[in-house]
Design a protein around this motif. Structure first.
Motif, PDB file in Angstrom:
ATOM      1  N   MET A 162      49.412  28.447  37.368  1.00 19.23           N
ATOM      2  CA  MET A 162      49.963  28.298  38.715  1.00 19.23           C
ATOM      3  C   MET A 162      50.126  29.646  39.405  1.00 19.23           C
ATOM      4  O   MET A 162      49.895  29.746  40.614  1.00 19.23           O
ATOM      5  N   TRP A 181      48.618  30.147  42.978  1.00 18.88           N
ATOM      6  CA  TRP A 181      49.429  30.588  44.121  1.00 18.88           C
ATOM      7  C   TRP A 181      48.882  31.884  44.705  1.00 18.88           C
ATOM      8  O   TRP A 181      48.783  32.022  45.923  1.00 18.88           O
ATOM      9  N   SER A 182      48.539  32.836  43.845  1.00 19.66           N
ATOM     10  CA  SER A 182      48.090  34.138  44.370  1.00 19.66           C
ATOM     11  C   SER A 182      46.750  34.038  45.082  1.00 19.66           C
ATOM     12  O   SER A 182      46.523  34.732  46.068  1.00 19.66           O
ATOM     13  N   LYS A 234      45.644  31.202  46.411  1.00 22.99           N
ATOM     14  CA  LYS A 234      45.743  30.050  47.317  1.00 22.99           C
ATOM     15  C   LYS A 234      44.747  28.956  46.936  1.00 22.99           C
ATOM     16  O   LYS A 234      44.195  28.262  47.782  1.00 22.99           O
ATOM     17  N   GLU A 248      44.232  23.288  44.774  1.00 23.94           N
ATOM     18  CA  GLU A 248      45.072  23.996  45.731  1.00 23.94           C
ATOM     19  C   GLU A 248      46.537  23.708  45.433  1.00 23.94           C
ATOM     20  O   GLU A 248      46.875  22.607  44.991  1.00 23.94           O
ATOM     21  N   PRO A 249      47.411  24.677  45.692  1.00 27.61           N
ATOM     22  CA  PRO A 249      48.838  24.450  45.421  1.00 27.61           C
ATOM     23  C   PRO A 249      49.384  23.300  46.264  1.00 27.61           C
ATOM     24  O   PRO A 249      49.106  23.214  47.456  1.00 27.61           O
ATOM     25  N   PRO A 290      54.931  25.006  47.074  1.00 27.39           N
ATOM     26  CA  PRO A 290      55.003  26.451  47.319  1.00 27.39           C
ATOM     27  C   PRO A 290      55.677  27.186  46.157  1.00 27.39           C
ATOM     28  O   PRO A 290      56.611  26.663  45.537  1.00 27.39           O
ATOM     29  N   GLN A 291      55.204  28.379  45.890  1.00 24.20           N
ATOM     30  CA  GLN A 291      55.765  29.186  44.809  1.00 24.20           C
ATOM     31  C   GLN A 291      57.255  29.421  45.022  1.00 24.20           C
ATOM     32  O   GLN A 291      58.034  29.375  44.067  1.00 24.20           O
ATOM     33  N   TYR A 302      59.392  26.546  43.746  1.00 22.98           N
ATOM     34  CA  TYR A 302      59.482  26.532  42.278  1.00 22.98           C
ATOM     35  C   TYR A 302      60.446  27.626  41.806  1.00 22.98           C
ATOM     36  O   TYR A 302      61.324  27.370  40.983  1.00 22.98           O
TER      37      TYR A 302
END
Length: 120
Positions: free
Chosen positions: A12, A16-17, A19, A65-66, A69-70, A73
């Motif tokens: 993840m 996230w990094s 996208k 795709e995420p 959102p990070q 979490y």
């Protein structure tokens, strides 16, 4: 929100990094010893089942795709750590890191300045 396993969390962080990405992109983004492609593909499928990623079909492959959102979490799970290990006190958390010498006086001053200026 469910806590991720270490391998799911590592995947993840890459998702996230970047996208999102295909499994091969995620594999390339991992640091250290990389798992086999099929193992990572299973991990990403588990993330999809848990609702952390959504699969978007491109020809005969899926790009992940995420879906969460990070920051969401982080917010939930840092809060769980603080409530579970530090009596729901962020002061206790910072004190712990200071005692363990994981945070410097300069770091603390920077945090104070951020709080006083309302910035993160």
């Amino acid at each position: 929100m469910e806590k991720l396993t270490p391998s799911e969390e590592e995947a993840m962080l890459v998702i996230w990094s970047k996208k999102g990405g295909f499994v091969k992109d995620i594999l390339e983004g991992l640091s250290g010893e990389k798992p086999p492609y099929t193992t990572l593909a299973s991990t990403v499928k588990n993330l999809e089942k848990k609702g952390f990623v959504k699969a978007v079909k491109y020809a005969n492959a899926f790009r992940y795709e995420p879906a969460i959102p990070q920051e969401s979490y982080k917010r939930e799970h840092v809060g769980n750590v603080v409530s579970g290990y530090f009596k729901n006190s962020y002061k206790e958390l910072v004190s712990f890191f200071a005692q363990e010498e994981k945070i410097t006086p300069d770091d603390l001053q920077e945090i104070l300045n951020m709080i006083q200026n309302g910035k993160s």
